[in-house]
Scaffold this motif. Sequence first.
Motif, PDB file in Angstrom:
ATOM      1  N   GLY A   1     -20.605  29.758-103.267  1.00  0.00           N
ATOM      2  CA  GLY A   1     -19.276  29.797-102.658  1.00  0.00           C
ATOM      3  C   GLY A   1     -18.933  31.169-102.117  1.00  0.00           C
ATOM      4  O   GLY A   1     -18.387  31.299-101.017  1.00  0.00           O
ATOM      5  N   GLU A   2     -19.271  32.214-102.882  1.00  0.00           N
ATOM      6  CA  GLU A   2     -19.024  33.579-102.407  1.00  0.00           C
ATOM      7  C   GLU A   2     -19.877  33.902-101.194  1.00  0.00           C
ATOM      8  O   GLU A   2     -19.429  34.610-100.272  1.00  0.00           O
ATOM      9  N   ALA A   3     -21.113  33.386-101.178  1.00  0.00           N
ATOM     10  CA  ALA A   3     -21.965  33.616-100.005  1.00  0.00           C
ATOM     11  C   ALA A   3     -21.371  32.945 -98.763  1.00  0.00           C
ATOM     12  O   ALA A   3     -21.393  33.526 -97.664  1.00  0.00           O
ATOM     13  N   ALA A   4     -20.821  31.740 -98.932  1.00  0.00           N
ATOM     14  CA  ALA A   4     -20.171  31.059 -97.806  1.00  0.00           C
ATOM     15  C   ALA A   4     -18.925  31.813 -97.363  1.00  0.00           C
ATOM     16  O   ALA A   4     -18.642  31.915 -96.151  1.00  0.00           O
ATOM     17  N   GLN A   5     -18.172  32.343 -98.330  1.00  0.00           N
ATOM     18  CA  GLN A   5     -16.995  33.140 -97.981  1.00  0.00           C
ATOM     19  C   GLN A   5     -17.401  34.383 -97.208  1.00  0.00           C
ATOM     20  O   GLN A   5     -16.743  34.754 -96.209  1.00  0.00           O
ATOM     21  N   LEU A   6     -18.465  35.056 -97.637  1.00  0.00           N
ATOM     22  CA  LEU A   6     -18.932  36.251 -96.938  1.00  0.00           C
ATOM     23  C   LEU A   6     -19.391  35.924 -95.521  1.00  0.00           C
ATOM     24  O   LEU A   6     -19.142  36.691 -94.579  1.00  0.00           O
ATOM     25  N   THR A   7     -20.074  34.791 -95.368  1.00  0.00           N
ATOM     26  CA  THR A   7     -20.506  34.382 -94.026  1.00  0.00           C
ATOM     27  C   THR A   7     -19.309  34.172 -93.119  1.00  0.00           C
ATOM     28  O   THR A   7     -19.289  34.617 -91.959  1.00  0.00           O
TER      29      THR A   7
END
Length: 431
Positions: A149-155
Amino acid sequence: MKRVLLPALAVLSGCATYHPAPLPDAAPATKPLTTALPLTLTKLAALAVKRDPELVAARAQAGIAQAELLAAGTLPDPSLSIGVEALLSGPASMSAVAGSLVEDVSPIITRSVDVSAAKAHLLQVNAGILWQEWQVATRAELLGVALTGEAAQLTSLNRDVQALTALDQEVRAQTAAGNLTQQDVSATQTTLATLRTTLDAEEQAQVQGEAQLDALLALPSGTPVALASPDVPAIPAARRQMAIATLARRRPDLLALRYGYTEADEKLRAAIRRQFLPISLGAQGGRDTSGVVSVGPQITLSLPLFNRNRPAIKADEATRAALRAQYTASLDEARNGAEELGQSIVLLQRQTAQAGHAAAREAAIAANASHAFAAGRLDARAETNLIIAAGEREREVIQLRTQLQTAEISLAMLLGIGLPAEEEVAHQPAE
């Protein structure tokens, strides 16, 4: 003399001997991951259960419980006493010899309940270890969901930063050409600075989550672990209700409490039987200095007149009552927690669906606005607001989806879905 020494040496040869086991001065080297990457949630959970250092220590407790079971079922060794009195003077004609062989039969009287209590304790330990493994697996899955989820937020944040950076450069060029005002530049730069602050905080959260996952997998800090997109199936309402109804027979922590109650109940039975203990049976005999030989039985027992083991009985009764109350409270808490989490999941499912539709609309509006700005039909401040609005809606969907997946995993943990039944737990030794 040889006839006496040889059997004694044969018996002593079977005794245990001491072997030192010194503690290491340094922590053992961590083993690298050998599984294929990226990891699914299932593989991630399995690796955590296998590699978590705390679980390795917890499994050692099963060895202690197994030793206690062995002790409960093993009878004490008999006691042999031999004495010789040398004749120094007097009318007698020989030295006196006396001896006795005594066996404490108290453990025989309480053996059945002691063994039952030790078996229940071993089952309690195994169930407790299984519950720890289940919690570690759940923690690994939750970390996997949080990190993806954090990786998607960063993207999403990086995409908006890139879009606003390009817009800021265009606004600067247009302002230099006299087509836009300084207010347009200020609005874009302010929004871009806020977005970068959010991006920094999200990166810090991701680093912390990765460090937690490395520790859980017994990897050196900073070891990258590639994760696949999480697939968390929803738990149907009918299955949830069935799982709640059978919760007491499947969830290891509740099973551990049940086994603990059984152990306490058996210990109470043993305490009641010990009102008349200890009891020793044996034989004694000898030869006096005049050559008279005698032999006869020997019995030693306690008379239950004053103590009657009442303090131990009262303590065991109180322990059993406390465990019963603890089990009832834990069962109610587990059922209520599952019901509340099920209701939260229904709400999150609706909110996620609504946020997804809103994000799709905002994305379409932002795409059209980008063309309008390029054609000069939209000012920079409006374009900035539309980019941010679309990004925020997208990140709201990511956050709600992460919350929903977290809730689904937590519910599966609370309901013990995927765990063996009580009969399987009872026959499953700790690793």
